[in-house]
Design an enzyme around this catalytic site. Structure first.
Site, PDB file in Angstrom:
ATOM      1  N   SER A 222       0.108 -60.389  16.719  1.00 21.69           N
ATOM      2  CA  SER A 222      -0.043 -61.052  15.423  1.00 21.69           C
ATOM      3  C   SER A 222       0.053 -62.575  15.566  1.00 21.69           C
ATOM      4  CB  SER A 222       1.044 -60.563  14.476  1.00 21.69           C
ATOM      5  OG  SER A 222       2.305 -60.901  15.015  1.00 21.69           O
ATOM      6  N   GLU A 243      -4.643 -64.086  21.756  1.00 24.48           N
ATOM      7  CA  GLU A 243      -5.607 -63.287  20.979  1.00 24.48           C
ATOM      8  C   GLU A 243      -4.843 -62.756  19.780  1.00 24.48           C
ATOM      9  OE1 GLU A 243      -8.705 -63.131  21.446  1.00 24.48           O
ATOM     10  OE2 GLU A 243      -9.096 -63.491  23.568  1.00 24.48           O
ATOM     11  N   CYS A 277      -8.322 -55.729  15.835  1.00 28.14           N
ATOM     12  CA  CYS A 277      -8.261 -57.156  15.515  1.00 28.14           C
ATOM     13  C   CYS A 277      -9.562 -57.613  14.858  1.00 28.14           C
ATOM     14  CB  CYS A 277      -7.967 -57.964  16.768  1.00 28.14           C
ATOM     15  SG  CYS A 277      -9.025 -57.535  18.154  1.00 28.14           S
TER      16      CYS A 277
HETATM   17  P1  NAD Z   1       3.043 -58.057  17.297  1.00 27.73           P
HETATM   18  O1  NAD Z   1       2.825 -59.523  17.312  1.00 27.73           O
HETATM   19  O2  NAD Z   1       4.084 -57.498  16.407  1.00 27.73           O
HETATM   20  O3  NAD Z   1       3.428 -57.525  18.762  1.00 27.73           O
HETATM   21  C1  NAD Z   1       2.598 -57.735  19.885  1.00 27.73           C
HETATM   22  C2  NAD Z   1       3.445 -57.761  21.144  1.00 27.73           C
HETATM   23  O4  NAD Z   1       4.308 -58.891  21.077  1.00 27.73           O
HETATM   24  C3  NAD Z   1       4.352 -56.550  21.350  1.00 27.73           C
HETATM   25  O5  NAD Z   1       4.353 -56.194  22.705  1.00 27.73           O
HETATM   26  C4  NAD Z   1       5.722 -57.092  20.954  1.00 27.73           C
HETATM   27  O6  NAD Z   1       6.790 -56.416  21.575  1.00 27.73           O
HETATM   28  C5  NAD Z   1       5.612 -58.514  21.452  1.00 27.73           C
HETATM   29  N1  NAD Z   1       6.564 -59.466  20.861  1.00 27.73           N
HETATM   30  C6  NAD Z   1       7.352 -59.320  19.774  1.00 27.73           C
HETATM   31  N2  NAD Z   1       8.111 -60.423  19.576  1.00 27.73           N
HETATM   32  C7  NAD Z   1       7.773 -61.289  20.547  1.00 27.73           C
HETATM   33  C8  NAD Z   1       8.174 -62.617  20.882  1.00 27.73           C
HETATM   34  N3  NAD Z   1       9.074 -63.280  20.162  1.00 27.73           N
HETATM   35  N4  NAD Z   1       7.589 -63.209  21.938  1.00 27.73           N
HETATM   36  C9  NAD Z   1       6.662 -62.575  22.672  1.00 27.73           C
HETATM   37  N5  NAD Z   1       6.223 -61.326  22.395  1.00 27.73           N
HETATM   38  C10 NAD Z   1       6.781 -60.686  21.366  1.00 27.73           C
HETATM   39  O7  NAD Z   1       1.607 -57.429  17.017  1.00 27.73           O
HETATM   40  P2  NAD Z   1       1.245 -55.892  16.763  1.00 27.73           P
HETATM   41  O8  NAD Z   1       1.712 -55.516  15.398  1.00 27.73           O
HETATM   42  O9  NAD Z   1       1.670 -55.079  17.939  1.00 27.73           O
HETATM   43  O10 NAD Z   1      -0.363 -55.956  16.790  1.00 27.73           O
HETATM   44  C11 NAD Z   1      -1.130 -56.148  15.639  1.00 27.73           C
HETATM   45  C12 NAD Z   1      -1.674 -57.545  15.577  1.00 27.73           C
HETATM   46  O11 NAD Z   1      -2.354 -57.849  16.796  1.00 27.73           O
HETATM   47  C13 NAD Z   1      -2.697 -57.745  14.480  1.00 27.73           C
HETATM   48  O12 NAD Z   1      -2.481 -58.970  13.829  1.00 27.73           O
HETATM   49  C14 NAD Z   1      -4.030 -57.788  15.242  1.00 27.73           C
HETATM   50  O13 NAD Z   1      -5.062 -58.467  14.569  1.00 27.73           O
HETATM   51  C15 NAD Z   1      -3.619 -58.450  16.503  1.00 27.73           C
HETATM   52  N6  NAD Z   1      -4.566 -58.164  17.585  1.00 27.73           N
HETATM   53  C16 NAD Z   1      -5.388 -59.168  18.016  1.00 27.73           C
HETATM   54  C17 NAD Z   1      -6.335 -58.910  19.001  1.00 27.73           C
HETATM   55  C18 NAD Z   1      -7.272 -59.983  19.481  1.00 27.73           C
HETATM   56  O14 NAD Z   1      -7.932 -59.776  20.502  1.00 27.73           O
HETATM   57  N7  NAD Z   1      -7.373 -61.112  18.827  1.00 27.73           N
HETATM   58  C19 NAD Z   1      -6.432 -57.627  19.534  1.00 27.73           C
HETATM   59  C20 NAD Z   1      -5.580 -56.633  19.069  1.00 27.73           C
HETATM   60  C21 NAD Z   1      -4.642 -56.919  18.099  1.00 27.73           C
END
Ligand code: NAD
Length: 468
Positions: A222, A243, A277
């Site tokens: 996110s 991303e 995404c």
């Molecule tokens: P998220 O940001 O909650 O989590 C993603 C990852 O980040 C997980 O592994 C999580 O454990 C880790 N994380 C959590 N806190 C962190 C921190 N402080 N520092 C570093 N990493 C940390 O996202 P999500 O809910 O798993 O995924 C959904 C989101 O991802 C949506 O917004 C979607 O659009 C986006 N997404 C983007 C792409 C792209 O290519 N642009 C692809 C897939 C998903």
């Protein structure tokens, strides 16, 4: 025995505490994973650092061969990995579900193996020798989300390894099982310490993103978390590929045949239950075709069955987790309360699990959360417009910019409008199509850096200029 929480130096280790992974089809914990601790994260980084010099100095052809071995192993175990993925992520095994995701992982790995890292010559004659060499960065941290866990892990791991870096991967705590098994299997194809992984809660990630021995962070998730990653990486000036989230707009022009575009629009929006995404998340439809497009989409939606991912006739599975399920419920309820019209779906399915049906929401308007925010679930707002300039302005009135699309029978006009969408990829008469040879990434708050192909590989090395 629990799923191992750490894989480093080729060793598979348990952790100290266990955490449960929920099957979204029934809401119950179905498996426990050993939570890696901080010490294991440090050990994984140390293992990657130790193995870096030898891996980086391998002949290019040897690293290419290693990636091909990885692809062969994934192919051999694809059904096993796909079943684990269905159990933890929820997506059906068939169709555009977990087996499809594994096929993508295999294809992307094979393509990445073929990429070359040539030395470029600016000048090479009796007056000067100026050559540009490519050098890997060091240890790459890969942090992945829960929507396409295996595919996104592959998108991060394979170009990093191809360029000569070593990797520490941290999967999402919602979907760690298939990824840990993937990393375990890939140990057969790679020297110890080249690919390492740690499973655990979000709190593990900042150890990686601030670690002095990590040269680069690949993060997919996110936008809110992406900001934290950037802050945490700043003191050690790490390279970043971010991303992040999107809120892709699709604009339907008046000259379309509604029934001809319905299937493409539908899958652009609902692939992986909308938890993608670059899914189409806001649909702008010209007034003159508004009701026929709504009708055609509703007809198509009536053919889609949402059900448990392990049942053959399920085309879409549950929403992956409770938090996301609650968000979709709240956004659809909010749109309805603000005057939107629910064409189909609109309320959770009865029974256990996080099942929400395909939901089409007509008469949606800016100001509704369903339009302004990323829903990341199976609900599509359909907004009426009468002036294309107004539709383009609304589409671009967003702080994110991942993808966008124009739907029209006039391709040259559609291309002109498509290029005016503020996003990383503009599609015409399709949405969300990606390929391993074509760069993909966002602009604005959707992040920076691209993945895939030569442009994606650029993100994993620095240039070393030799000038004499
Ligand atoms: P998220 O940001 O909650 O989590 C993603 C990852 O980040 C997980 O592994 C999580 O454990 C880790 N994380 C959590 N806190 C962190 C921190 N402080 N520092 C570093 N990493 C940390 O996202 P999500 O809910 O798993 O995924 C959904 C989101 O991802 C949506 O917004 C979607 O659009 C986006 N997404 C983007 C792409 C792209 O290519 N642009 C692809 C897939 C998903």
């Amino acid at each position: 025995m629990a799923v191992p929480g750490a894989i480093h130096s080729g060793r598979i280790e348990q952790g100290h505490d266990l955490f449960g992974v929920v099957n979204p089809a029934n809401g119950d914990v179905f498996e426990y994973v050993a939570q890696a601790d901080a010490e294991q994260v440090h050990s994984a980084v140390a293992a990657a650092k130790r193995s870096f010099p030898a891996w980086a100095s391998l002949a290019d052809a040897d690293r290419q061969a290693a990636l091909t071995r990885c692809a062969d192993i994934i192919e051999k175990h694809a059904d096993e990995l796909a079943r684990l993925l269905t159990a933890e992520q929820g997506k059906p095994f068939g169709g555009m579900g977990s087996r499809f995701e594994l096929d993508g992982a295999i294809g992307w790995t094979r393509h990445t193996a073929t990429l070359s890292l040539p030395v470029e010559f600016v000048q090479d004659d009796e007056h000067a020798h100026i050559a540009i060499h490519r050098r890997p960065l060091g240890v790459v941290a890969a942090i992945t989300p829960w929507n396409w866990p295996i595919m996104i892990a592959i998108w991060q791991i394979m170009p990093a390894l191809r360029a000569g870096n070593t990797v520490v991967l941290k999967p999402s705590p919602y979907t760690p099982i298939s990824t840990m098994r993937l990393v375990e299997l890939l140990q057969q194809a790679l020297p110890p310490g080249v690919l390492n992984a740690v499973a655990g809660q979000d709190s593990l990630a900042p150890i990686l993103t601030s670690h002095p021995d990590i040269a680069k962070v690949c993060f997919t998730g996110s936008t809110a978390t992406g900001r934290k990653v950037m802050g945490s990486a700043a003191p050690t000036l790490k390279r970043l590929t971010l991303e992040l989230g999107g809120n892709d707009a699709g604009i339907v022009l008046p000259d379309v045949d509604p029934s001809a575009i319905a299937e493409g629009v539908f899958w652009g929006a609902f692939i992986n239950n909308g938890q993608t995404c670059a899914a189409l998340k806001r649909l702008y439809v010209h007034d003159s075709v508004y009701e026929p497009v709504c009708d055609a989409l509703t007809r198509y939606a009536s053919t889609i069955k949402t059900g448990p991912g392990d049942q053959d006739d399920s085309i879409l599975g549950p929403i992956q987790n409770r938090m996301q399920f609650d968000k979709v419920v709240q956004l659809v309820d909010g749109a309805r309360a603000a005057g939107a019209r629910i064409l189909t779906g609109g309320a959770p399915l009865q029974g256990p699990g996080y099942f929400y049906p395909v939901t089409l929401v007509a008469d949606a308007e800016p100001g509704m959360g369903l339009v302004d925010d990323e829903q990341f679930g199976p609900a599509l707002p359909i907004i009426r417009y009468s002036d294309i300039e107004d539709a383009l302005a609304q589409a671009n009135n967003s702080d994110v910019g991942l993808g966008g699309s124009i739907w029209s029978s006039n391709i040259s006009m559609a291309r002109q409008f498509a290029l005016r969408l503020e996003c990383g990829t503009s599609w015409v008469n399709k949405h969300g199509a990606i390929r391993p040879d074509t760069p993909f990434g966002g602009i604005k708050a959707s992040g920076f850096g691209v993945e895939f192909g030569h442009h994606g590989l650029n993100e994993f090395y620095s240039l070393r200029v030799l000038h004499d």
